[in-house]
Design a protein around this motif. Sequence first.
Motif: not given
Lengths: 280, 280
Positions: A81, A155, A157, A164, A168, A171, A177, A179, A200, A202
């Motif tokens: 983080q 992760a 954020n 960020t 990454l 990762i 990810l 946020s 990934l 997000a």
Amino acid sequence: MVTSVGENTTGLQVGDWVVMVKQQAGTWSTNHNVKVNDVVKIPDHEGLSEVHVATITVNPPTAYNMLTDYVELNAGDWVMQNGANSAVGQAVIQIAAARGLKTLNFVRSRDDIEHLKEQLCGLGATQVLTYEDLNDKSLRDKVKGWLGGKEIHLALNCVGGKETTAMLRYIGKDGHLVSYGAMSKQPFSLPTSAFIFKNLTAHGFWQSRWYLDHSAAEREALMGSLTQLMKKGKFQAPEHEIVSIGKQESDSEATSKIRGIFQKLAAGRYGKKVLLKFEE
Amino acid sequence: MVTSVGENTTGLQVGDWVVMVKQQAGTWSTNHNVKVNDVVKIPDHEGLSEVHVATITVNPPTAYNMLTDYVELNAGDWVMQNGANSAVGQAVIQIAAARGLKTLNFVRSRDDIEHLKEQLCGLGATQVLTYEDLNDKSLRDKVKGWLGGKEIHLALNCVGGKETTAMLRYIGKDGHLVSYGAMSKQPFSLPTSAFIFKNLTAHGFWQSRWYLDHSAAEREALMGSLTQLMKKGKFQAPEHEIVSIGKQESDSEATSKIRGIFQKLAAGRYGKKVLLKFEE
């Protein structure tokens, strides 16, 4: 605290402790008439401090849910983080540590960085690094050593911007990810290759939406998980200042007191939570 | 075409048509011995052209799966995409049209833009716009009018860069952005607010990974869905050129011919698929 319940109200009794989960509902009042669904009961609250409960609504559940809803994590797994010294970041460190998870934490560099590292490690952080460390090419091998063959699949954020994108790099495949803030006030830039070749995903997380999407039972279960951690001493109350509004104070005195606090808050980093206490 | 099968091989017979789904497996040969799992059978291939089948492995399933795997879409729902004139983009337009979905398509501006718009609308595109149109403030109201109260929940991206960020202005709440390419060679920048307040989720799609993650039955079902569209005339073969390598040609003649094509491909936009045919 519940002082009275309406007819046909189920699930709440006089004397229960509740927190408000509807945004901006009744924060500025001694007593408030609310809908049952706008509050969540704090189960089994004996032994909890008012500070714990007053700060339980947003930051601890944000941390808890982000660690739960996206990736299945088992003891020994890693999470990373940025903004790791934020209130949510500190909650992430503590909840992760209580679950046996390891955390790779990024913070801004500062004069007292060693003090901050000690503080976060005291909460249970496994590693604390600065965004500047990300520019150091030797970091890759260091992280590899810490991970010992594991990959990081989650992760978190709250910063955005280049911090960020840089984070990454660490990762792993099929990583997520999440946020929940943008302290840098910058959008973040993501390489398409991470989406395609590392698969990934997000997401955004917002605790207010979580409350809307979940039942009263699910909300209460969440609060129960958090209060158990607090009771076991695995969750420290955040740094805070309690501002009392006395029963005898006139509206203008109270207004002036609170205005002063807001001026300090607006001027920069207050560094702690401000809790209002309306005395009766 | 399958010319022989090994002992104990199930699911394939001599005479079946197959496509190779393992990357770089046997593309440069007249005959090739492959594992059953490296190919997928084209079910019910009668009436399909070799061109249809030779181009079915990557682009059409990418379009099909991106329209299926992330958002539940019903007739009348909208999808948007950039790079809409790419081979995948054209497949998206056709598959969406066949399902009664509406498409908002973004392309680079060019001299013959009206011709391109006609061509894409001929394939079933609902609206075709240029990235320059995104800078025009009147577009917001136009799009609102087209959507008629609907929101766009799926955006497909093969471009990256600012074209993607700009397109995302039109994504609705709980929307999904799926990236399958980065033609601009630029990463893309995403505002955190879209993740938090619109609950955006961003994914990557890669057909090669899809094949790895799915069973033979699922792969064959996918091919069947695509061949049905092709047979019904709802899926045009892409623009292409068939390059034959004659049985009498020497290796050096064939090499020289293919080298010439690669030089043209490498020099810029060839504009069509090149299919090799090894004559027997």
